[in-house]
Design an enzyme around this catalytic site. Structure first.
Site, PDB file in Angstrom:
ATOM      1  N   GLU A   1       8.889 -15.127  -6.836  1.00 32.08           N
ATOM      2  CA  GLU A   1       7.565 -15.678  -7.149  1.00 32.08           C
ATOM      3  C   GLU A   1       7.512 -16.203  -8.576  1.00 32.08           C
ATOM      4  OE1 GLU A   1       5.205 -12.119  -6.423  1.00 32.08           O
ATOM      5  OE2 GLU A   1       4.703 -12.078  -8.538  1.00 32.08           O
TER       6      GLU A   1
ATOM      7  N   ARG B   1      10.866 -16.324  -2.544  1.00 31.56           N
ATOM      8  CA  ARG B   1       9.404 -16.297  -2.711  1.00 31.56           C
ATOM      9  C   ARG B   1       8.875 -17.467  -3.537  1.00 31.56           C
ATOM     10  NH1 ARG B   1       5.469 -13.492  -1.572  1.00 31.56           N
ATOM     11  NH2 ARG B   1       4.950 -12.414  -3.494  1.00 31.56           N
TER      12      ARG B   1
ATOM     13  N   GLU C   1       2.480 -15.012   2.079  1.00 31.75           N
ATOM     14  CA  GLU C   1       1.548 -14.043   1.500  1.00 31.75           C
ATOM     15  C   GLU C   1       0.139 -14.583   1.595  1.00 31.75           C
ATOM     16  OE1 GLU C   1       2.412 -13.004  -2.524  1.00 31.75           O
ATOM     17  OE2 GLU C   1       0.882 -11.469  -2.639  1.00 31.75           O
TER      18      GLU C   1
ATOM     19  N   HIS D   1       7.776  -5.085  -8.175  1.00 31.05           N
ATOM     20  CA  HIS D   1       7.270  -5.857  -9.322  1.00 31.05           C
ATOM     21  C   HIS D   1       8.172  -5.750 -10.542  1.00 31.05           C
ATOM     22  CE1 HIS D   1       3.914  -7.998 -11.310  1.00 31.05           C
ATOM     23  NE2 HIS D   1       3.628  -8.293 -10.068  1.00 31.05           N
TER      24      HIS D   1
ATOM     25  N   HIS E   1       4.999 -16.849  -2.214  1.00 31.98           N
ATOM     26  CA  HIS E   1       3.968 -16.118  -2.967  1.00 31.98           C
ATOM     27  C   HIS E   1       2.612 -16.727  -2.615  1.00 31.98           C
ATOM     28  CE1 HIS E   1       2.493 -15.126  -7.334  1.00 31.98           C
ATOM     29  NE2 HIS E   1       2.174 -14.158  -6.512  1.00 31.98           N
TER      30      HIS E   1
ATOM     31  N   TYR F   1       0.747  -1.223 -10.743  1.00 35.27           N
ATOM     32  CA  TYR F   1       0.613  -2.578 -10.215  1.00 35.27           C
ATOM     33  C   TYR F   1       0.124  -2.527  -8.769  1.00 35.27           C
ATOM     34  CZ  TYR F   1       1.430  -6.561  -7.534  1.00 35.27           C
ATOM     35  OH  TYR F   1       1.196  -7.558  -6.660  1.00 35.27           O
TER      36      TYR F   1
ATOM     37  N   TRP G   1       6.142  -5.557 -16.586  1.00 29.76           N
ATOM     38  CA  TRP G   1       4.898  -5.273 -15.846  1.00 29.76           C
ATOM     39  C   TRP G   1       5.031  -5.739 -14.411  1.00 29.76           C
ATOM     40  CZ3 TRP G   1       1.430  -8.624 -13.376  1.00 29.76           C
ATOM     41  CH2 TRP G   1       0.322  -7.936 -12.809  1.00 29.76           C
TER      42      TRP G   1
ATOM     43  N   ARG H   1       1.542  -5.487   3.204  1.00 34.49           N
ATOM     44  CA  ARG H   1       2.151  -4.936   2.001  1.00 34.49           C
ATOM     45  C   ARG H   1       1.355  -3.714   1.581  1.00 34.49           C
ATOM     46  NH1 ARG H   1       1.993  -7.430  -4.072  1.00 34.49           N
ATOM     47  NH2 ARG H   1       0.165  -6.030  -4.179  1.00 34.49           N
TER      48      ARG H   1
ATOM     49  N   ASN I   1      -1.086 -18.080 -14.161  1.00 33.06           N
ATOM     50  CA  ASN I   1      -1.924 -16.944 -14.534  1.00 33.06           C
ATOM     51  C   ASN I   1      -1.642 -16.448 -15.956  1.00 33.06           C
ATOM     52  OD1 ASN I   1      -3.788 -14.958 -14.285  1.00 33.06           O
ATOM     53  ND2 ASN I   1      -2.737 -13.822 -12.665  1.00 33.06           N
TER      54      ASN I   1
ATOM     55  N   ASP J   1      -4.168 -15.732  -7.675  1.00 32.33           N
ATOM     56  CA  ASP J   1      -4.039 -16.607  -8.844  1.00 32.33           C
ATOM     57  C   ASP J   1      -3.286 -17.884  -8.503  1.00 32.33           C
ATOM     58  OD1 ASP J   1      -2.212 -14.084  -9.031  1.00 32.33           O
ATOM     59  OD2 ASP J   1      -1.013 -15.695  -9.912  1.00 32.33           O
TER      60      ASP J   1
ATOM     61  N   HIS K   1      -2.491  -7.548   1.603  1.00 31.07           N
ATOM     62  CA  HIS K   1      -2.304  -6.455   0.639  1.00 31.07           C
ATOM     63  C   HIS K   1      -3.171  -5.267   1.039  1.00 31.07           C
ATOM     64  CE1 HIS K   1      -0.839  -8.951  -3.066  1.00 31.07           C
ATOM     65  NE2 HIS K   1      -0.232  -9.310  -1.969  1.00 31.07           N
TER      66      HIS K   1
ATOM     67  N   GLU L   1      10.293  -6.134  -2.481  1.00 31.46           N
ATOM     68  CA  GLU L   1      10.102  -7.336  -3.306  1.00 31.46           C
ATOM     69  C   GLU L   1      10.325  -7.062  -4.778  1.00 31.46           C
ATOM     70  OE1 GLU L   1       6.230  -9.027  -2.878  1.00 31.46           O
ATOM     71  OE2 GLU L   1       6.430 -10.223  -4.688  1.00 31.46           O
TER      72      GLU L   1
ATOM     73  N   ASP M   1       6.073  -4.206  -2.980  1.00 26.88           N
ATOM     74  CA  ASP M   1       6.390  -4.976  -4.170  1.00 26.88           C
ATOM     75  C   ASP M   1       6.708  -4.033  -5.330  1.00 26.88           C
ATOM     76  OD1 ASP M   1       4.716  -7.841  -5.764  1.00 26.88           O
ATOM     77  OD2 ASP M   1       6.619  -6.834  -6.182  1.00 26.88           O
TER      78      ASP M   1
HETATM   79  C1  CS2 Z   1       2.291 -10.150  -6.950  1.00 25.01           C
HETATM   80  C2  CS2 Z   1       1.282 -10.981  -7.672  1.00 25.01           C
HETATM   81  O1  CS2 Z   1       1.403 -11.050  -4.983  1.00 25.01           O
HETATM   82  C3  CS2 Z   1       2.413 -10.578  -5.514  1.00 25.01           C
HETATM   83  O2  CS2 Z   1       3.500 -10.418  -4.946  1.00 25.01           O
HETATM   84  O3  CS2 Z   1       3.550 -10.083  -7.552  1.00 25.01           O
HETATM   85  O4  CS2 Z   1       0.051 -10.343  -7.519  1.00 25.01           O
HETATM   86  C4  CS2 Z   1       1.542 -11.184  -9.149  1.00 25.01           C
HETATM   87  O5  CS2 Z   1       1.426  -9.944  -9.819  1.00 25.01           O
HETATM   88  C5  CS2 Z   1       0.531 -12.165  -9.694  1.00 25.01           C
HETATM   89  O6  CS2 Z   1       0.606 -13.341  -8.936  1.00 25.01           O
HETATM   90  C6  CS2 Z   1       0.807 -12.455 -11.147  1.00 25.01           C
HETATM   91  O7  CS2 Z   1      -0.102 -13.428 -11.610  1.00 25.01           O
HETATM   92 MG    MG Z   2       5.087  -9.929  -6.147  1.00 20.25          MG
END
Ligand code: CS2
Ligand code: MG
Length: 402
Positions: A262, A283, A339, A212, A312, A159, A402, A147, A37, A316, A122, A236, A210
């Site tokens: 991830e 992950r 996921e 992040h 993960h 996020y 991020w 999640r 991504n 994407d 999600h 996470e 998450d």
């Molecule tokens: C996230 C993702 O799914 C997750 O756990 O961390 O959405 C992540 O932000 C994206 O895969 C980044 O491209």
């Molecule tokens: Mg994640």
């Protein structure tokens, strides 16, 4: 059997996805996901300029040897671009091997270790009330693991929470957008989300969150401790994981389960975390951690330390990755959860697949191979459209995670 040709297919049915298609001299073909991504074109160039020429004429059944050739032969080892390219080749070769055997891929990975793959979805909301409604809606779809992410008062964007209720897609068209982050505002707010969810839904539901990569280790320890009464399935990416030892500090303060990985692309990114039992779920994914061949080795190391998989599975990662992951998930002994962010209808049309979702679980299907194909004519109708993941800054302008 020889590899006769290979090519990279870039398509953008709502978001950019990169697929490697390898064809053999006796009419078989295999697909591998090569999507990274925000850096998609780097992997395309790596495959087209430095990998595909070396594949032509090789025996596609020599999956491990080709993996070693691409890993050690590059000299410059590891990294997300290299390992995503290797993953795409590896996944396509496993697809071919299973098709040649007339078997679903999981049968080549030791067969079923379970009947179904538990998945998590999600749920999100601009505020806690919206997030509660989103959790309720996903429970109604049968998910056993959800999640939850919510907006934070005082922050415009966070996020995991899409604007205007659209499906969450982190990459945004054009150059990276900049968002503002405040740990203080987030840390005060996050526990309230899960206190509300437990009050509303009780403890029969697996709740995940998450972070992040946004906290320092001690801040992550503070959040893990605050969430202990709420019995999270996992927390996470609580802190960036380049320093694997940082997780010792989290472990000293909380028993909230930790999931990381991830962004990992090799076993070396998580060896210390696993061997020191600093995490509970790994992950790493088929598409970013070197394919089925390498992910099995990561899972085998994890199994020794009772660390479970939690691959993960964001949008994407293409349906090709999801298909291969479900075959891995149903076979791996130390499976934890997968996921599941459903792809758009356009994406599913470009990538016809055998996998299915039913009542909180997914099933890889029994089509020979990983069960995912690509409609190249339809794929061609969605040209690449540059998009980047956001960049985050603190309120004082400091660049942050991020
Ligand atoms: C996230 C993702 O799914 C997750 O756990 O961390 O959405 C992540 O932000 C994206 O895969 C980044 O491209
Ligand atoms: Mg994640």
């Amino acid at each position: 059997m020889k590899i006769a040709s290979a090519r990279v297919i870039v398509t953008c049915p709502g978001r950019n996805l990169v697929t490697l298609k390898i064809a053999t001299d006796d009419g078989l073909h295999g697909l591998g996901d090569a999507t990274l991504n925000g850096r998609e074109k780097a992997v395309v160039a790596y495959l087209e300029d430095h990998v595909i020429p070396c594949l032509i004429g090789r025996d596609p059944h020599r999956v491990e040897d080709i993996w070693q050739y691409l890993y050690k032969g590059a000299y410059w080892r590891r990294g997300p671009v290299t390992m995503t390219a290797i993953a795409a080749v590896d996944t396509a070769l496993w697809d071919i091997k299973a098709k040649a055997a007339g078997l679903p891929l999981y049968q080549l990975l030791g067969g079923r270790s379970r009947d179904a793959v538990m998945v998590y979805c999600h749920a999100n909301g601009a505020d806690i009330a919206e997030a509660v409604d989103s959790v309720a809606a996903h429970m109604a779809q049968g998910y056993k693991a959800i999640r939850a992410q919510a907006g934070v008062p005082g922050l415009d964007k966070v996020y995991g929470v899409p604007k205007g209720g659209a499906p969450y897609e982190p990459a945004e068209k054009g150059l990276p957008v900049e968002t503002v982050w405040s740990t203080e505002k987030y840390l005060d707010h996050a526990p309230k989300l899960f206190e509300t969810l437990r009050e509303k839904f009780g403890f029969g539901l697996h709740l995940l969150h998450d972070v992040h990569h946004r906290l320092t280790p001690i801040e992550a320890a503070r959040l893990g401790k605050a969430l202990e009464p709420l019995r999270m399935f996992w927390l996470e990416d609580p802190t960036p994981a380049e320093n694997q030892d940082a997780f010792r500090l989290i472990r000293q303060h909380t028993v909230t389960p930790i999931a990381v990985g991830e962004v990992f692309n090799s076993i070396w990114d998580c060896k210390g975390l696993i061997e020191n039992q600093l995490i509970d779920y790994i992950r790493a994914t088929v598409v970013h951690a070197g394919g089925i061949t390498h992910l099995r080795k990561i899972a085998a190391l994890a199994e020794i330390y009772q660390v479970r998989t939690g691959c993960h599975g964001a949008t994407d990662l293409s349906p090709v990755c999801m298909g291969a992951a479900l075959h891995f998930d149903i076979a791996v002994p130390n499976f934890g959860v997968q996921e599941h962010m459903p792809h758009t209808a356009e994406t599913d049309a470009v990538f016809p697949h055998a996998y299915t979702y039913r009542d909180g679980f997914m099933y890889p299907g029994d089509t020979p191979g990983h069960g995912v194909e690509i409609d190249e004519a339809l794929a061609a109708k969605y040209p690449y459209d540059p998009a980047y993941l956001p960049v985050a800054r603190l309120e004082d302008g400091t660049l942050t995670n991020w």
